[in-house]
Scaffold this motif. Sequence first.
Motif, PDB file in Angstrom:
ATOM      1  N   ILE A 144      30.137   4.103 -42.993  1.00 35.67           N
ATOM      2  CA  ILE A 144      29.428   5.378 -43.026  1.00 35.67           C
ATOM      3  C   ILE A 144      29.894   6.199 -44.212  1.00 35.67           C
ATOM      4  O   ILE A 144      29.085   6.794 -44.944  1.00 35.67           O
ATOM      5  CB  ILE A 144      29.640   6.141 -41.700  1.00 35.67           C
TER       6      ILE A 144
ATOM      7  N   GLY B 153      24.515   6.012 -37.160  1.00 38.36           N
ATOM      8  CA  GLY B 153      25.865   6.164 -36.626  1.00 38.36           C
ATOM      9  C   GLY B 153      26.355   7.592 -36.709  1.00 38.36           C
ATOM     10  O   GLY B 153      27.322   7.961 -36.058  1.00 38.36           O
TER      11      GLY B 153
ATOM     12  N   ASN C 144      36.724  10.725 -34.565  1.00 36.81           N
ATOM     13  CA  ASN C 144      35.301  10.421 -34.710  1.00 36.81           C
ATOM     14  C   ASN C 144      34.683  11.187 -35.862  1.00 36.81           C
ATOM     15  O   ASN C 144      33.546  11.606 -35.816  1.00 36.81           O
ATOM     16  CB  ASN C 144      34.562  10.745 -33.412  1.00 36.81           C
TER      17      ASN C 144
ATOM     18  N   LYS D  51      31.760   4.245 -31.568  1.00 36.40           N
ATOM     19  CA  LYS D  51      31.930   2.846 -31.967  1.00 36.40           C
ATOM     20  C   LYS D  51      31.523   2.588 -33.419  1.00 36.40           C
ATOM     21  O   LYS D  51      31.563   1.455 -33.885  1.00 36.40           O
ATOM     22  CB  LYS D  51      31.121   1.940 -31.033  1.00 36.40           C
ATOM     23  N   ALA D  52      31.105   3.652 -34.113  1.00 36.09           N
ATOM     24  CA  ALA D  52      30.583   3.472 -35.472  1.00 36.09           C
ATOM     25  C   ALA D  52      31.667   3.009 -36.427  1.00 36.09           C
ATOM     26  O   ALA D  52      32.846   3.271 -36.227  1.00 36.09           O
ATOM     27  CB  ALA D  52      29.978   4.772 -35.952  1.00 36.09           C
ATOM     28  N   ASN D  53      31.243   2.315 -37.492  1.00 36.51           N
ATOM     29  CA  ASN D  53      32.154   1.862 -38.536  1.00 36.51           C
ATOM     30  C   ASN D  53      32.315   2.996 -39.551  1.00 36.51           C
ATOM     31  O   ASN D  53      31.436   3.260 -40.361  1.00 36.51           O
ATOM     32  CB  ASN D  53      31.561   0.609 -39.192  1.00 36.51           C
ATOM     33  N   LYS D  54      33.457   3.671 -39.471  1.00 29.63           N
ATOM     34  CA  LYS D  54      33.653   4.871 -40.269  1.00 29.63           C
ATOM     35  C   LYS D  54      33.677   4.560 -41.765  1.00 29.63           C
ATOM     36  O   LYS D  54      33.193   5.317 -42.589  1.00 29.63           O
ATOM     37  CB  LYS D  54      34.958   5.561 -39.854  1.00 29.63           C
TER      38      LYS D  54
ATOM     39  N   VAL E 177      30.740  11.075 -35.980  1.00 27.49           N
ATOM     40  CA  VAL E 177      30.082   9.779 -35.844  1.00 27.49           C
ATOM     41  C   VAL E 177      30.208   9.275 -34.412  1.00 27.49           C
ATOM     42  O   VAL E 177      31.038   9.745 -33.642  1.00 27.49           O
ATOM     43  CB  VAL E 177      30.689   8.741 -36.814  1.00 27.49           C
ATOM     44  N   GLU E 178      29.368   8.317 -34.075  1.00 27.59           N
ATOM     45  CA  GLU E 178      29.433   7.721 -32.741  1.00 27.59           C
ATOM     46  C   GLU E 178      30.774   7.028 -32.582  1.00 27.59           C
ATOM     47  O   GLU E 178      31.320   6.485 -33.541  1.00 27.59           O
ATOM     48  CB  GLU E 178      28.295   6.693 -32.584  1.00 27.59           C
TER      49      GLU E 178
END
Lengths: 383, 224
Positions: free
Chosen positions: A218, A89, A58, A212-215, A209-210
């Motif tokens: 981001i 995010g 994450n 489910k975030a799109n790394k 990051v969260e």
Amino acid sequence: MTDKILIAFKSIGKNKNRNFLTMLGIIIGIASVICILAIGDGFAHTVTKGMGNHNTRNKVVIMYQPTTDDNTDGGFTNNDEAVLEKIPGVEQVKLASSVVEAGAKAQYKTKNVTMSLNKQPKHLKLVKGDYFQMSGASNGVYISEDLAHKLFKKNVLNRLISIDGTVFVVQGIYHISDMNYRPDAYVSKTIFKQLFANQISKDEARLSVEPKANKKWIGKRAVKQMKKMGEQKNIGTYKVSNPDQVSKQFTKILNDITYFIAFIAGISLLIAGIGVMNVMYITVSERRKEIGIRRAFGATSNDIRNQFLIESVVLCVIGGVIGIIFGYLLVAIINAFLPFKAVITAYALILSLSVSTAVGLIFGFIPSNKAAKSELVGLLKEE
Amino acid sequence: MLKVTNIGKAYGKFTALENINLEVADGEFLAIMGPSGSGKSTLINILGLLDQSYTGEYLLKNKNYKTVSDNFLSRIRGDQLGFVFQNFKLLTTYNVYENIEIPLIYSKKEQNNKRELIEDVIEKVGLKGKEKNRPSELSGGQQQRVAIARAIVNHPNLVIADEPTGALDSKTSKEIMDIFTKLNQDGTTIIMVTHDSEVAEYAMRTVYIRDGRLYNDEKSVKKS
Ligand SMILES: Nc1ncnc2c1ncn2[C@@H]1O[C@H](COP(=O)(O)OP(=O)(O)O)[C@@H](O)[C@H]1O
Ligand SMILES: [Mg+2]
């Protein structure tokens, strides 16, 4: 159940040699399983430790790189941190430094030299002076031969030098070999913390990051924001660091090795299993009289099947335990040659015992079933 | 105890038993005599629920077990029947105590007094002090005592003995028969196969078998 296992031990003990030979396959198979897992676990452990022991799942890491080597001051500032934290995010931002040394300017009389420095290590071999741990606010400093030569042209102790405006006394001089990297000077821990640590440039921003975030998004977004608003955008560049990629490569090599040894282990366990099946067939046909007696005195065909299955499993588990012991020895030997340390985990032990049990169950089943299904009157004619 | 009506058994074309009718009362001590190969073992294997492939009807305690499950049969054998064989059929790697224990391992009867049950029958057959001995360390007579103890440890209703003295000399045979007599006096029904008429004397009644046919007395055998 324990009495049934005791019966199995007794029967196995009756044919020690034969059963030991049968176990040999299991022993080799399980020892290889232990080795594979130990190497794999050790490798994975080393790799993850080498990568900073961070759960990278994450995390998105943004690196700052100064444009020129001379200028090592640049990095992320507290304002940058605030900007990054606002990216959707992102849960949290931590600034860190990929290097632990501080950069400073040393001065002796009219000579000015840029240098790196750090807090003193536990042990250090000196070419001049005595090494000891300096107390809290001591103004002692250990410097490298190089630095000494740059400042004084020779190795001399007790000279006063100024580092970033603070005066220090040279306590000792050490040699930096080609093999070992060392900074130009060491000061006491407390002094380092008070005067220099905050100067170390923060060239890493770690974004948590969260889940489910799109790394990827981001990362791109963070770099874009920094390029636009980063306080030190003029003297350096920003980019996303990708530790995942490194670990992916390692993992691939690791997997290849693992699959190869697993293949060997699998084959030896298969051969072992066939051996177990064979010896159980022999046992069953040798003990037809015993089966007949037990059946006549109330044993159901299930009881008979279980008796031989337990015997087969006990045989394999004994082999498994010996295999584990062998595995331990092998791993100890392997460790003498490996660049990293192979480790045997509890998971490896559990898996080994499960595999032994499974071999016993699978390959013992058909012979045990044969024993259970034999016709009673025929069994009682045996002598 | 049991009632057999028109039982027959064939091994392929060979008829081992034919038209057998027999009734045994509770508490009876029956001897089955006949020459070797006449079908004695075949018959008592059926009576002992060891062999289920026969024609005709066999009722044990008024129940027909012909079509019950194999597991159920095992339970009946373990709890209600006890077997004694000519050549003892002891497990050679087990000691006396462990051999006698076998029926208790599989019994569904309550048995927190397992040890007591075993010590009790060991005393009954006169083997006290031999608990730890292997069969190979015992005489033939002693081995047969172990086999008897094993057959009765579960207190069965019916003991079936196939030539229990066949491997023993006449003096030892008498000792073994004394044990059977005592057992019968204590209420156990016994069916015993023998071809020794002296041994058959211990029974209340003797039936004769020849070429797979059963006769109630020796004269009728000779007539046929
Ligand atoms: N499994 C078998 N297959 C074929 N014939 C058998 C089998 N068992 C027994 N017989 C035959 O049946 C006859 C009766 O055998 P058995 O009951 O064992 O005799 P005994 O009176 O000596 O106990 C014998 O002729 C024997 O050869
Ligand atoms: Mg016979």
